[in-house]
Design a protein around this motif. Structure first.
Motif, PDB file in Angstrom:
ATOM      1  N   SER A   1     -16.770  20.300 -23.408  1.00 20.82           N
ATOM      2  CA  SER A   1     -17.863  21.270 -23.449  1.00 20.82           C
ATOM      3  C   SER A   1     -18.850  21.030 -22.305  1.00 20.82           C
ATOM      4  O   SER A   1     -19.306  21.981 -21.650  1.00 20.82           O
ATOM      5  N   TYR A   2     -19.169  19.782 -22.047  1.00 23.30           N
ATOM      6  CA  TYR A   2     -20.097  19.435 -20.965  1.00 23.30           C
ATOM      7  C   TYR A   2     -19.519  19.828 -19.608  1.00 23.30           C
ATOM      8  O   TYR A   2     -20.206  20.420 -18.778  1.00 23.30           O
ATOM      9  N   ILE A   3     -18.250  19.524 -19.392  1.00 24.86           N
ATOM     10  CA  ILE A   3     -17.599  19.865 -18.123  1.00 24.86           C
ATOM     11  C   ILE A   3     -17.511  21.383 -17.957  1.00 24.86           C
ATOM     12  O   ILE A   3     -17.729  21.899 -16.857  1.00 24.86           O
ATOM     13  N   GLU A   4     -17.217  22.088 -19.042  1.00 27.14           N
ATOM     14  CA  GLU A   4     -17.206  23.559 -18.972  1.00 27.14           C
ATOM     15  C   GLU A   4     -18.563  24.083 -18.515  1.00 27.14           C
ATOM     16  O   GLU A   4     -18.640  24.978 -17.665  1.00 27.14           O
ATOM     17  N   ALA A   5     -19.631  23.525 -19.059  1.00 29.77           N
ATOM     18  CA  ALA A   5     -20.980  23.959 -18.682  1.00 29.77           C
ATOM     19  C   ALA A   5     -21.257  23.657 -17.205  1.00 29.77           C
ATOM     20  O   ALA A   5     -21.828  24.493 -16.497  1.00 29.77           O
ATOM     21  N   LEU A   6     -20.843  22.474 -16.742  1.00 31.76           N
ATOM     22  CA  LEU A   6     -21.039  22.115 -15.335  1.00 31.76           C
ATOM     23  C   LEU A   6     -20.300  23.085 -14.412  1.00 31.76           C
ATOM     24  O   LEU A   6     -20.861  23.556 -13.416  1.00 31.76           O
ATOM     25  N   MET A   7     -19.047  23.369 -14.740  1.00 35.16           N
ATOM     26  CA  MET A   7     -18.239  24.263 -13.904  1.00 35.16           C
ATOM     27  C   MET A   7     -18.796  25.685 -13.929  1.00 35.16           C
ATOM     28  O   MET A   7     -18.884  26.351 -12.904  1.00 35.16           O
ATOM     29  N   ARG A   8     -19.184  26.140 -15.110  1.00 39.49           N
ATOM     30  CA  ARG A   8     -19.735  27.487 -15.256  1.00 39.49           C
ATOM     31  C   ARG A   8     -21.045  27.620 -14.475  1.00 39.49           C
ATOM     32  O   ARG A   8     -21.259  28.597 -13.771  1.00 39.49           O
ATOM     33  N   ASP A   9     -21.925  26.613 -14.591  1.00 33.28           N
ATOM     34  CA  ASP A   9     -23.207  26.642 -13.878  1.00 33.28           C
ATOM     35  C   ASP A   9     -23.016  26.659 -12.361  1.00 33.28           C
ATOM     36  O   ASP A   9     -23.824  27.235 -11.635  1.00 33.28           O
ATOM     37  N   ALA A  10     -21.941  26.013 -11.894  1.00 30.79           N
ATOM     38  CA  ALA A  10     -21.657  25.970 -10.455  1.00 30.79           C
ATOM     39  C   ALA A  10     -20.927  27.222  -9.979  1.00 30.79           C
ATOM     40  O   ALA A  10     -20.717  27.402  -8.787  1.00 30.79           O
ATOM     41  N   GLY A  11     -20.514  28.068 -10.917  1.00 28.53           N
ATOM     42  CA  GLY A  11     -19.802  29.290 -10.561  1.00 28.53           C
ATOM     43  C   GLY A  11     -18.369  29.051 -10.123  1.00 28.53           C
ATOM     44  O   GLY A  11     -17.807  29.850  -9.376  1.00 28.53           O
ATOM     45  N   LEU A  12     -17.749  27.968 -10.605  1.00 29.58           N
ATOM     46  CA  LEU A  12     -16.385  27.625 -10.219  1.00 29.58           C
ATOM     47  C   LEU A  12     -15.370  28.233 -11.175  1.00 29.58           C
ATOM     48  O   LEU A  12     -15.645  28.396 -12.368  1.00 29.58           O
ATOM     49  N   SER A  13     -14.195  28.550 -10.657  1.00 33.97           N
ATOM     50  CA  SER A  13     -13.099  29.063 -11.480  1.00 33.97           C
ATOM     51  C   SER A  13     -12.389  27.882 -12.126  1.00 33.97           C
ATOM     52  O   SER A  13     -11.897  26.996 -11.419  1.00 33.97           O
ATOM     53  N   PHE A  14     -12.350  27.859 -13.455  1.00 36.87           N
ATOM     54  CA  PHE A  14     -11.717  26.754 -14.165  1.00 36.87           C
ATOM     55  C   PHE A  14     -11.026  27.278 -15.417  1.00 36.87           C
ATOM     56  O   PHE A  14     -11.234  28.408 -15.840  1.00 36.87           O
ATOM     57  N   PHE A  15     -10.207  26.410 -16.004  1.00 39.52           N
ATOM     58  CA  PHE A  15      -9.493  26.748 -17.229  1.00 39.52           C
ATOM     59  C   PHE A  15      -9.294  25.461 -18.013  1.00 39.52           C
ATOM     60  O   PHE A  15      -8.962  24.427 -17.433  1.00 39.52           O
ATOM     61  N   VAL A  16      -9.501  25.515 -19.318  1.00 39.42           N
ATOM     62  CA  VAL A  16      -9.227  24.366 -20.169  1.00 39.42           C
ATOM     63  C   VAL A  16      -7.909  24.635 -20.880  1.00 39.42           C
ATOM     64  O   VAL A  16      -7.815  25.528 -21.722  1.00 39.42           O
ATOM     65  N   ALA A  17      -6.896  23.874 -20.504  1.00 40.12           N
ATOM     66  CA  ALA A  17      -5.550  24.049 -21.056  1.00 40.12           C
ATOM     67  C   ALA A  17      -5.388  23.209 -22.316  1.00 40.12           C
ATOM     68  O   ALA A  17      -6.051  22.190 -22.484  1.00 40.12           O
ATOM     69  N   ASP A  18      -4.509  23.658 -23.172  1.00 40.56           N
ATOM     70  CA  ASP A  18      -4.113  22.945 -24.397  1.00 40.56           C
ATOM     71  C   ASP A  18      -5.190  22.949 -25.484  1.00 40.56           C
ATOM     72  O   ASP A  18      -5.130  22.154 -26.405  1.00 40.56           O
ATOM     73  N   GLN A  19      -6.154  23.855 -25.395  1.00 36.95           N
ATOM     74  CA  GLN A  19      -7.184  23.923 -26.440  1.00 36.95           C
ATOM     75  C   GLN A  19      -6.603  24.289 -27.797  1.00 36.95           C
ATOM     76  O   GLN A  19      -7.084  23.821 -28.820  1.00 36.95           O
ATOM     77  N   ASN A  20      -5.588  25.131 -27.800  1.00 42.01           N
ATOM     78  CA  ASN A  20      -5.022  25.593 -29.069  1.00 42.01           C
ATOM     79  C   ASN A  20      -3.943  24.675 -29.616  1.00 42.01           C
ATOM     80  O   ASN A  20      -3.342  24.975 -30.642  1.00 42.01           O
TER      81      ASN A  20
ATOM     82  N   ARG B   1      -8.350  14.898 -18.035  1.00 45.27           N
ATOM     83  CA  ARG B   1      -7.737  15.022 -19.357  1.00 45.27           C
ATOM     84  C   ARG B   1      -8.553  14.224 -20.348  1.00 45.27           C
ATOM     85  O   ARG B   1      -8.895  13.073 -20.074  1.00 45.27           O
ATOM     86  N   THR B   2      -8.844  14.814 -21.484  1.00 44.34           N
ATOM     87  CA  THR B   2      -9.598  14.073 -22.501  1.00 44.34           C
ATOM     88  C   THR B   2      -9.353  14.659 -23.892  1.00 44.34           C
ATOM     89  O   THR B   2      -9.028  15.831 -24.029  1.00 44.34           O
ATOM     90  N   ASN B   3      -9.545  13.820 -24.878  1.00 45.83           N
ATOM     91  CA  ASN B   3      -9.475  14.246 -26.286  1.00 45.83           C
ATOM     92  C   ASN B   3     -10.865  14.571 -26.825  1.00 45.83           C
ATOM     93  O   ASN B   3     -10.987  15.049 -27.945  1.00 45.83           O
ATOM     94  N   ASP B   4     -11.887  14.280 -26.052  1.00 46.38           N
ATOM     95  CA  ASP B   4     -13.268  14.405 -26.509  1.00 46.38           C
ATOM     96  C   ASP B   4     -13.793  15.837 -26.305  1.00 46.38           C
ATOM     97  O   ASP B   4     -14.025  16.265 -25.174  1.00 46.38           O
ATOM     98  N   PRO B   5     -14.008  16.560 -27.398  1.00 47.65           N
ATOM     99  CA  PRO B   5     -14.480  17.950 -27.275  1.00 47.65           C
ATOM    100  C   PRO B   5     -15.880  18.053 -26.676  1.00 47.65           C
ATOM    101  O   PRO B   5     -16.218  19.056 -26.053  1.00 47.65           O
ATOM    102  N   VAL B   6     -16.689  17.024 -26.834  1.00 45.41           N
ATOM    103  CA  VAL B   6     -18.034  17.034 -26.253  1.00 45.41           C
ATOM    104  C   VAL B   6     -17.950  16.947 -24.730  1.00 45.41           C
ATOM    105  O   VAL B   6     -18.653  17.668 -24.018  1.00 45.41           O
ATOM    106  N   VAL B   7     -17.067  16.098 -24.230  1.00 46.72           N
ATOM    107  CA  VAL B   7     -16.865  15.976 -22.785  1.00 46.72           C
ATOM    108  C   VAL B   7     -16.353  17.298 -22.219  1.00 46.72           C
ATOM    109  O   VAL B   7     -16.829  17.768 -21.188  1.00 46.72           O
TER     110      VAL B   7
END
Length: 74
Positions: free
Chosen positions: A14-33, A6-12
């Motif tokens: 974004s970085y984690i999304e890139a890591l998960m995407r590059d690894a081909g893992l299924s993920f979801f970022v909740a509460d973005q809206n 959990r974080t308030n930092d949009p940069v973190v």
């Protein structure tokens, strides 16, 4: 899905999304809206969720990236 972080930092996020995407893992970022409800103040944290089958690999990736202290238990 299992919450990893959990974080308030949009940069973190974004970085984690890139890591998960590059690894081909299924993920979801909740509460973005939620920023609409909070007035874009960044008060409400976003949650990174990962598929249960990918939890161990995702935890290793985040640990290697330096996020071990920020990860949620469970």
């Amino acid at each position: 899905m299992i919450e990893l972080l959990r974080t308030n930092d949009p940069v973190v996020i974004s970085y984690i999304e890139a890591l998960m995407r590059d690894a081909g893992l299924s993920f979801f970022v909740a509460d973005q809206n939620m920023s609409i409800m909070e007035g874009s103040l960044g008060v409400l944290p976003r949650r990174v969720l990962v598929a249960e089958d990918d939890v161990e690999q995702a935890r290793r990736i985040l640990t290697d990236a330096g996020f071990a202290d920020e990860m949620r238990d469970g």
